[in-house]
Enzyme design. Sequence first.
Site, PDB file in Angstrom:
ATOM      1  N   CYS A   1       1.035   3.895   4.155  1.00 24.45           N
ATOM      2  CA  CYS A   1       0.214   4.292   2.996  1.00 24.45           C
ATOM      3  C   CYS A   1      -1.297   4.187   3.256  1.00 24.45           C
ATOM      4  CB  CYS A   1       0.601   3.483   1.771  1.00 24.45           C
ATOM      5  SG  CYS A   1       0.799   1.724   2.080  1.00 24.45           S
TER       6      CYS A   1
ATOM      7  N   HIS B   1      -5.267   1.906  -2.475  1.00 19.96           N
ATOM      8  CA  HIS B   1      -5.922   1.374  -1.279  1.00 19.96           C
ATOM      9  C   HIS B   1      -7.336   1.953  -1.174  1.00 19.96           C
ATOM     10  CE1 HIS B   1      -2.191  -0.361  -0.284  1.00 19.96           C
ATOM     11  NE2 HIS B   1      -1.819   0.391   0.731  1.00 19.96           N
TER      12      HIS B   1
HETATM   13  N1  LIG Z   1       4.920  -0.082  -1.348  1.00 21.54           N
HETATM   14  C1  LIG Z   1       4.177   0.905  -0.882  1.00 21.54           C
HETATM   15  O1  LIG Z   1       3.061   1.161  -1.369  1.00 21.54           O
HETATM   16  C2  LIG Z   1       4.652   1.735   0.279  1.00 21.54           C
HETATM   17  C3  LIG Z   1       3.873   2.815   0.676  1.00 21.54           C
HETATM   18  C4  LIG Z   1       4.286   3.620   1.778  1.00 21.54           C
HETATM   19  C5  LIG Z   1       5.451   3.288   2.448  1.00 21.54           C
HETATM   20  N2  LIG Z   1       6.184   2.208   2.043  1.00 21.54           N
HETATM   21  C6  LIG Z   1       7.424   1.930   2.783  1.00 21.54           C
HETATM   22  O2  LIG Z   1       8.521   2.133   1.877  1.00 21.54           O
HETATM   23  C7  LIG Z   1       9.597   1.253   2.237  1.00 21.54           C
HETATM   24  C8  LIG Z   1       9.971   0.444   1.010  1.00 21.54           C
HETATM   25  O3  LIG Z   1       8.838  -0.348   0.647  1.00 21.54           O
HETATM   26  P1  LIG Z   1       8.728  -1.081  -0.743  1.00 21.54           P
HETATM   27  O4  LIG Z   1       7.325  -1.503  -0.849  1.00 21.54           O
HETATM   28  O5  LIG Z   1       9.343  -0.271  -1.814  1.00 21.54           O
HETATM   29  O6  LIG Z   1       9.662  -2.379  -0.455  1.00 21.54           O
HETATM   30  P2  LIG Z   1      10.422  -3.300  -1.489  1.00 21.54           P
HETATM   31  O7  LIG Z   1       9.767  -3.310  -2.805  1.00 21.54           O
HETATM   32  O8  LIG Z   1      10.566  -4.594  -0.776  1.00 21.54           O
HETATM   33  O9  LIG Z   1      11.871  -2.610  -1.658  1.00 21.54           O
HETATM   34  C9  LIG Z   1      12.792  -2.603  -0.622  1.00 21.54           C
HETATM   35  C10 LIG Z   1      13.996  -1.765  -1.036  1.00 21.54           C
HETATM   36  O10 LIG Z   1      14.885  -1.681   0.077  1.00 21.54           O
HETATM   37  C11 LIG Z   1      16.180  -2.122  -0.333  1.00 21.54           C
HETATM   38  N3  LIG Z   1      16.861  -2.733   0.802  1.00 21.54           N
HETATM   39  C12 LIG Z   1      16.508  -3.838   1.499  1.00 21.54           C
HETATM   40  N4  LIG Z   1      17.397  -4.079   2.485  1.00 21.54           N
HETATM   41  C13 LIG Z   1      18.319  -3.088   2.403  1.00 21.54           C
HETATM   42  C14 LIG Z   1      19.496  -2.794   3.117  1.00 21.54           C
HETATM   43  N5  LIG Z   1      19.909  -3.537   4.141  1.00 21.54           N
HETATM   44  N6  LIG Z   1      20.216  -1.708   2.751  1.00 21.54           N
HETATM   45  C15 LIG Z   1      19.823  -0.942   1.727  1.00 21.54           C
HETATM   46  N7  LIG Z   1      18.720  -1.171   0.999  1.00 21.54           N
HETATM   47  C16 LIG Z   1      17.979  -2.243   1.334  1.00 21.54           C
HETATM   48  C17 LIG Z   1      15.928  -3.104  -1.450  1.00 21.54           C
HETATM   49  O11 LIG Z   1      17.112  -3.232  -2.219  1.00 21.54           O
HETATM   50  P3  LIG Z   1      17.472  -4.579  -3.035  1.00 21.54           P
HETATM   51  O12 LIG Z   1      16.616  -4.593  -4.273  1.00 21.54           O
HETATM   52  O13 LIG Z   1      18.910  -4.413  -3.312  1.00 21.54           O
HETATM   53  O14 LIG Z   1      17.179  -5.738  -2.122  1.00 21.54           O
HETATM   54  C18 LIG Z   1      14.809  -2.375  -2.180  1.00 21.54           C
HETATM   55  O15 LIG Z   1      15.355  -1.329  -2.956  1.00 21.54           O
HETATM   56  C19 LIG Z   1       9.099   0.413   3.418  1.00 21.54           C
HETATM   57  O16 LIG Z   1       9.534   0.990   4.621  1.00 21.54           O
HETATM   58  C20 LIG Z   1       7.577   0.511   3.292  1.00 21.54           C
HETATM   59  O17 LIG Z   1       6.925   0.327   4.512  1.00 21.54           O
HETATM   60  C21 LIG Z   1       5.828   1.437   0.970  1.00 21.54           C
END
Ligand SMILES: NC(=O)c1ccc[n+]([C@@H]2O[C@H](COP(=O)([O-])OP(=O)(O)OC[C@H]3O[C@@H](n4cnc5c(N)ncnc54)[C@H](OP(=O)(O)O)[C@@H]3O)[C@@H](O)[C@H]2O)c1
Length: 362
Positions: free
Chosen positions: A159, A253
């Site tokens: 991001c 950001h």
């Molecule tokens: N946050 C941002 O601004 C942003 C921006 C760009 C890219 N990203 C990318 O997007 C992705 C998600 O980020 P996030 O910020 O949304 O993280 P997050 O809030 O920590 O959410 C993680 C998600 O992944 C699921 N998960 C974890 N382990 C898993 C598994 N083994 N199998 C299936 N699902 C699983 C979790 O499910 P449970 O709730 O069941 O644990 C939850 O739905 C990451 O790769 C991150 O780098 C995030």
Amino acid sequence: MDSKPRRRVAVVGATGVAGQQFLASLVNHPWFEVTALAASPRSAGKTYRDAITSPAGQLGWACDGPLPGQFADRIVIDAQKLDPSEVDLLFSAVESDAARDLEARFAPHVPVISTSSAFRYADDVPIIVPGVNGDHSALVKRQQRERDWRGFVLPIPNCTTTGLAIALAPLVRAFGVEAVIMTSMQALSGAGRSPGVIAMDVLDNVIPYIPKEEEKVQKETAKILGTLSGDRIEPLDLPVSATCTRVNVRDGHTEAVTASLGRPADLAEVAAVMRSYGREFVDLGLPSAPPEMIHVSDDPYRPQPRLDRTLNDGMTTVVGRLREDHVLNNGIRFVLLSHNTKMGAAKGAILVAEQVIAQGLA
Ligand SMILES: NC(=O)c1ccc[n+]([C@@H]2O[C@H](COP(=O)([O-])OP(=O)(O)OC[C@H]3O[C@@H](n4cnc5c(N)ncnc54)[C@H](OP(=O)(O)O)[C@@H]3O)[C@@H](O)[C@H]2O)c1
């Protein structure tokens, strides 16, 4: 396009910060209908509402507005058990370790648009920023040919890279860019929720290190701004010196950028190429596209995350404080703001999906 049946899509990682934003952005989407919500075994079998509710009873819906009723009572499935043949397209929003395995299981069957870094650096995988390098999407044909996949995997960048790549793209095209120095002030939502940033660590504070972030910004910016040549991407020869910090801001950001241009340019010219950037893309009229890719503000106190992140529903990069720099050759400086969970994650990934459909690739 609107009269066609909507495509069935799954959101994997639907309970996380990015996943929630996917759902918020897909409510009443004209092309997509969410038919499957998937997450980890921790959430599987629960209603979506229960899966995002803490043991203490707090609903963890992090988007603006209420939890959309159409998702609240849907049962979340274990991502491992999701049958990809039951959807037409899949949005993946899980951490890279889980994504490496899950996306490799889904992509042989359906297009996977991913927010994770799992496949970003593979030779046959482009990193797409809508409106910047849509032509790189053609590389998915190589994935299909060489990996014998019917689908493909198409990631968006980290991001922090998104806003930087968008702001630099018009400069690269108009003047060339020789070097970039960037310091980010990144929002808390960028760290997700599992476990995310602990409040006690960040309150009244700035955290000067985000693991792996600076390397990602360098590598991804060069790849995105590179050239698709035959079956591979030639990265742009552009050194990016990044310092990435976490600040006590919820969303958006902010990045302070100094760029050395390939030739002298006055600030009015720089502002003009930024303002007109992406016009052809915007004119495609894709459902999630903003009316302008870059908004250049003349107010020296802008951009500010609280005031500017919602411009065009978080899909426009806001640039301000454009001024000369006398340290680098042909130097300019500016501050940009990019919404990390909208253009930088979910809604940006949805826009990529719209773009590849418009290109006939999905
Ligand atoms: N946050 C941002 O601004 C942003 C921006 C760009 C890219 N990203 C990318 O997007 C992705 C998600 O980020 P996030 O910020 O949304 O993280 P997050 O809030 O920590 O959410 C993680 C998600 O992944 C699921 N998960 C974890 N382990 C898993 C598994 N083994 N199998 C299936 N699902 C699983 C979790 O499910 P449970 O709730 O069941 O644990 C939850 O739905 C990451 O790769 C991150 O780098 C995030």
